[in-house]
Design an enzyme around this catalytic site. Structure first.
Site, short mmCIF file in Angstrom:
data_model
loop_
_atom_site.label_atom_id
_atom_site.label_comp_id
_atom_site.label_asym_id
_atom_site.label_seq_id
_atom_site.Cartn_x
_atom_site.Cartn_y
_atom_site.Cartn_z
N ASN A 12 0.46 -1.39 0.20
CA ASN A 12 -0.27 -0.45 0.16
C ASN A 12 1.25 1.26 -0.11
OD1 ASN A 12 -0.76 2.11 1.38
ND2 ASN A 12 -2.99 0.69 2.34
N GLU A 41 -1.67 -13.16 1.79
CA GLU A 41 -2.70 -13.69 2.52
C GLU A 41 -2.73 -13.05 3.55
OE1 GLU A 41 -6.32 -16.98 1.56
OE2 GLU A 41 -4.37 -17.29 0.38
N ASP A 71 -0.44 -4.01 9.97
CA ASP A 71 -2.28 -4.44 10.60
C ASP A 71 -2.65 -3.56 10.63
OD1 ASP A 71 -3.31 -6.22 7.73
OD2 ASP A 71 -4.66 -6.26 10.27
N GLY A 152 -13.77 6.97 2.07
CA GLY A 152 -12.97 6.03 2.93
C GLY A 152 -13.51 6.42 4.88
O1 LIG Z 1 -9.65 5.75 6.59
C1 LIG Z 1 -8.58 5.78 7.03
N1 LIG Z 1 -7.77 6.16 7.57
C2 LIG Z 1 -6.60 5.23 8.36
O2 LIG Z 1 -5.68 6.29 9.40
C3 LIG Z 1 -7.19 3.96 8.44
N2 LIG Z 1 -6.36 3.79 8.63
C4 LIG Z 1 -6.25 1.53 8.30
N3 LIG Z 1 -7.21 2.32 7.66
C5 LIG Z 1 -7.99 0.96 6.29
O3 LIG Z 1 -7.51 -0.53 7.19
C6 LIG Z 1 -7.55 -0.95 6.68
C7 LIG Z 1 -5.56 -1.77 6.17
O4 LIG Z 1 -6.09 -2.79 6.14
P1 LIG Z 1 -4.53 -3.65 5.51
O5 LIG Z 1 -3.06 -2.90 7.01
O6 LIG Z 1 -4.17 -4.41 5.78
O7 LIG Z 1 -3.50 -2.57 4.13
P2 LIG Z 1 -3.89 -3.38 3.59
O8 LIG Z 1 -3.81 -3.90 2.50
O9 LIG Z 1 -3.96 -1.37 2.45
O10 LIG Z 1 -1.88 -2.73 3.00
P3 LIG Z 1 -1.05 -3.74 3.71
O11 LIG Z 1 -0.03 -3.46 4.50
O12 LIG Z 1 -1.32 -5.09 3.82
O13 LIG Z 1 -0.25 -3.81 1.74
C8 LIG Z 1 -7.56 -0.53 4.64
O14 LIG Z 1 -8.72 -0.31 4.69
C9 LIG Z 1 -7.51 1.19 5.29
O15 LIG Z 1 -7.93 2.06 4.35
C10 LIG Z 1 -7.73 3.53 7.27
N4 LIG Z 1 -8.69 3.94 7.14
#
Ligand SMILES: O=c1[nH]c(=O)c2ncn([C@@H]3O[C@H](COP(=O)(O)OP(=O)(O)OP(=O)(O)O)[C@@H](O)[C@H]3O)c2[nH]1
Length: 199
Positions: A12, A41, A71, A152
């Site tokens: 991300n 996954e 995460d 979001g």
């Molecule tokens: O608007 C937001 N403000 C924030 O401050 C925030 N913090 C987390 N999130 C959401 O929580 C999930 C993390 O998922 P996640 O940790 O699996 O990350 P990811 O899959 O994007 O990346 P990766 O690190 O796994 O590659 C995603 O839907 C993010 O949008 C936020 N949304």
């Protein structure tokens, strides 16, 4: 320290930039993943478990470096912690679509019962096999009204100053952000590890 890099285990781009920003004070080169690396996954039932899965996967490719994985997600008390670890994927579409679904599920729930938390867990894997974690939590409420520009979860997460998170962030980077809290602790854990290694 010569030879050791920090490898950020995320796919991300926004998260990568936030991690790089906090860790830039650590005197090591910071690299991101090569483009062709498989995504992980996220099958664990806790944020910590998923953060571990991310670093364990990447460590197989970079055994001699420090791996940083994160995460995060939203837990809503009235929905018994849902969506939790499934925040990024409990239904098809974008975060905005999923945020809309949460608003639908909370229809009729008064503001006092719409308490929620953003949680972030950072996992660190060191070249000597040590694994450490840090966690940050930010408390708030799920707003009653859907904003006109729903992009979001940050647009429906109300802080105690009556601003939604994204509105707050337009003015200042919040030191109380769940990810910032976890990352600042992680930065210190890396610095401590490096100090022990050199003394
Ligand atoms: O608007 C937001 N403000 C924030 O401050 C925030 N913090 C987390 N999130 C959401 O929580 C999930 C993390 O998922 P996640 O940790 O699996 O990350 P990811 O899959 O994007 O990346 P990766 O690190 O796994 O590659 C995603 O839907 C993010 O949008 C936020 N949304």
């Amino acid at each position: 320290m010569i030879g050791i890099k920090i490898v950020v285990a995320t796919w991300n781009k926004v998260k990568l930039e936030q991690i790089q920003m906090v860790l830039k004070e650590v005197p090591l080169e910071i690299t991101s993943l090569s483009k062709d690396m498989e995504d992980v996954e996220e099958t664990a039932i806790t944020f910590k478990g998923n953060a571990r899965l991310k670093i364990e996967t990447v460590k197989r490719y970079y055994p001699n470096d420090i791996i940083v994985g994160e995460d995060s997600g939203l837990t809503i008390d009235a929905l018994e912690g849902f969506p939790g670890v499934k925040t990024a994927r409990f239904s098809h579409g974008s975060d905005a679509d999923r945020a809309q679904l949460l608003m639908d599920r909370l229809k009729g729930v008064p503001l006092s019962k719409r308490t929620a938390q953003f949680i972030s867990v950072v996992a660190l894997a060191f070249p000597d096999g040590k694994v450490l974690h840090s966690q940050g939590t930010m408390d708030g409420w799920i707003a009653k009204d859907i904003p006109s520009r729903l992009k979001g979860y940050g647009d429906i997460f109300l802080l105690s100053n009556d601003k939604v998170l994204t509105e707050q962030l337009e003015h200042t980077i919040s030191p109380y952000d769940h990810r910032q809290i976890a990352l600042f602790q992680a930065k210190q854990l890396i610095i401590d590890w490096l100090e022990r290694k050199t003394t």
